[in-house]
Write an enzyme that holds these catalytic residues in place. Structure first.
Site, PDB file in Angstrom:
ATOM      1  N   LYS A   2     -22.510  16.707   7.135  1.00 25.91           N
ATOM      2  CA  LYS A   2     -21.548  16.946   8.200  1.00 25.91           C
ATOM      3  C   LYS A   2     -21.389  15.736   9.112  1.00 25.91           C
ATOM      4  CE  LYS A   2     -18.591  19.415  10.405  1.00 25.91           C
ATOM      5  NZ  LYS A   2     -17.295  19.712   9.771  1.00 25.91           N
ATOM      6  N   SER A  21       0.821  -1.205   0.000  1.00 30.57           N
ATOM      7  CA  SER A  21       0.000   0.000   0.000  1.00 30.57           C
ATOM      8  C   SER A  21       0.865   1.270   0.000  1.00 30.57           C
ATOM      9  CB  SER A  21      -0.958  -0.034   1.191  1.00 30.57           C
ATOM     10  OG  SER A  21      -1.985   0.931   1.050  1.00 30.57           O
TER      11      SER A  21
END
Length: 319
Positions: A202, A150
Site C-alpha cells: 500500500k 509519447s
C-alpha cells in the site's frame, strides 16, 4: 410726540420671502438630484440591455454560424495530455462538429504536445478510429509542428497519415514512471517515518519508505504492460509503414527528428497545415474547429468573429 417703528411687520415680511427663496432653491436642488438619479438609472439599464444584446448575438452566432464553401477543418492538440484538459473529449467534440459540415473536405489535427496520460491518449485514439470508420470519405491527417511525442504520437497513429517538419520531434514510444528516494536523507536528519498500512504494497512509491525488490518488479510489470498497449496501438495504426526490422529501437522510447521519423516509417511525409490542406486535401481554406474548454473562451472567440465580420461589412460599403 413720540414715534415708534413697529419692527414686527417688516421682519415678518422679509422672513417670509427668505423662507420662500430657500424652499424654492431646495425644491430645485432636490428636483435636479432626482433627474440626475433618473438619468443614471436609465443609462445603467441601457448598458445592461446593451451587454445582454451582445451576449445574445454572440451565442446565436456561436450556435448558428457555419463556414460555407469547401474548406479544411483544423483541430489543435496542444500541451500536456491530461485529465484536467481532457484532450480526448475536446478532440471528440471537435471531430464530430467537423464531420457534420458537408463542406469539410478533410481534417487536420495540428499536434504540438510532449505527451502525457496514457489513458487519455488511449481514449482519444479509440475515438478517432471510431469516428473515422463512420466517415470514411473524409481524410484525417495529423500535422506535427514542434513536437508530437509519447502520448501525442499514440493519438497521431490513429490518423490516415502523419506529416511533420524535418526538424520536428516525433515518436518517443515508451512509458516512464518516476519518484524520489528520501530515505537516506531522513536517516541523516534523524527523522522517523510513521506510516500504517493494510496490505504490504500500500505504501509503494512513498519516497520516505524503502522500496522492496518485489515492489520494483511490480512497477516494471505495470510500465511494461502499458508500453505493450502503446506498441500495439501504433502497430495497428501504422501497419506495414513501420520499418521495425531495420530499426529495433523504434519502440525504445527514443524521439526522432522528422527526417529520421520518415526514414523509419513513423511519419508519411514532410508538410505543414498549409501544404497538406492545399496539396493533399485540395481545400486550402482553413477553418478552426477546435472545441473550447470554457464558455468564456467560446464567447470571446464568437464576439471577436462577429465584430470582425461587422467591421468588414462596414468597410466594404461605398461611401
Amino acid at each position: 410726540m413720540k414715534m415708534k417703528i413697529k419692527g414686527s411687520g417688516l421682519t415678518d415680511g422679509s422672513s417670509g420671502e427668505h423662507n420662500n427663496w430657500e424652499r424654492n432653491m431646495l425644491e430645485k436642488l432636490l428636483f435636479e438630484v432626482y433627474r440626475e438619479q433618473r438619468r443614471n438609472r436609465i443609462w445603467r439599464w441601457f448598458r445592461r440591455l446593451f451587454w445582454l444584446l451582445i451576449i445574445i448575438i454572440a451565442f446565436t452566432s456561436l450556435n448558428s454560424t457555419k463556414p460555407s464553401g469547401a474548406h479544411t477543418a483544423v483541430i489543435d492538440l496542444n500541451g500536456v495530455i491530461s485529465s484536467d484538459d481532457n484532450q480526448a473529449d475536446l478532440l471528440r467534440k471537435s471531430l464530430k462538429e467537423a464531420y457534420k459540415n458537408s463542406d469539410v473536405k478533410g481534417i487536420i489535427i495540428r499536434a504540438n504536445s510532449p505527451g502525457g496520460s496514457p489513458v487519455i491518449s488511449s481514449i482519444a485514439y479509440e475515438e478517432i478510429r471510431h469516428l473515422k470508420a463512420k466517415h470514411p470519405r473524409i481524410p484525417l491527417y495529423v500535422v506535427t509542428e514542434d513536437m508530437c511525442a509519447s502520448g501525442c504520437y499514440y493519438i497521431a497513429s490513429a490518423a490516415d497519415k502523419i506529416y511533420a517538419d524535418p526538424s520536428s520531434l516525433v515518436g518517443s514510444i515508451g512509458v516512464i514512471g518516476s519518484s524520489f528516494d528520501f530515505t537516506g536523507l531522513i536517516d541523516k536528519l534523524g527523522i522517523k517515518r510513521r506510516v500504517k498500512i493494510a496490505g504490504s504494497n500500500k505504501d509503494m512509491g512513498d519516497p520516505f519508505v524503502p522500496e522492496t525488490p518485489e515492489q520494483a518488479e511490480i512497477w516494471q510489470q505495470m510500465l511494461s504492460s502499458i508500453h505493450k498497449q502503446f506498441i500495439q496501438a501504433v502497430q495497428q495504426g501504422r501497419g506495414k509503414r513501420l520499418k521495425i526490422a531495420d530499426n529495433p529501437d523504434i519502440f525504445s522510447g527514443r524521439a526522432y527528428t522528422g527526417e529520421e521519423a520518415k526514414a523509419v516509417g513513423l511519419i508519411d511525409d514532410f508538410g505543414n497545415i498549409y501544404t497538406v490542406a492545399r496539396d493533399v486535401i485540395g481545400a486550402p481554406e482553413l477553418v478552426d474547429y477546435t472545441a473550447e474548454t470554457g464558455w468564456g473562451k467560446r464567447l470571446g472567440k464568437s464576439i471577436g468573429s462577429t465584430l470582425q465580420q461587422n467591421i468588414q461589412g462596414i468597410a466594404s460599403k461605398p461611401w
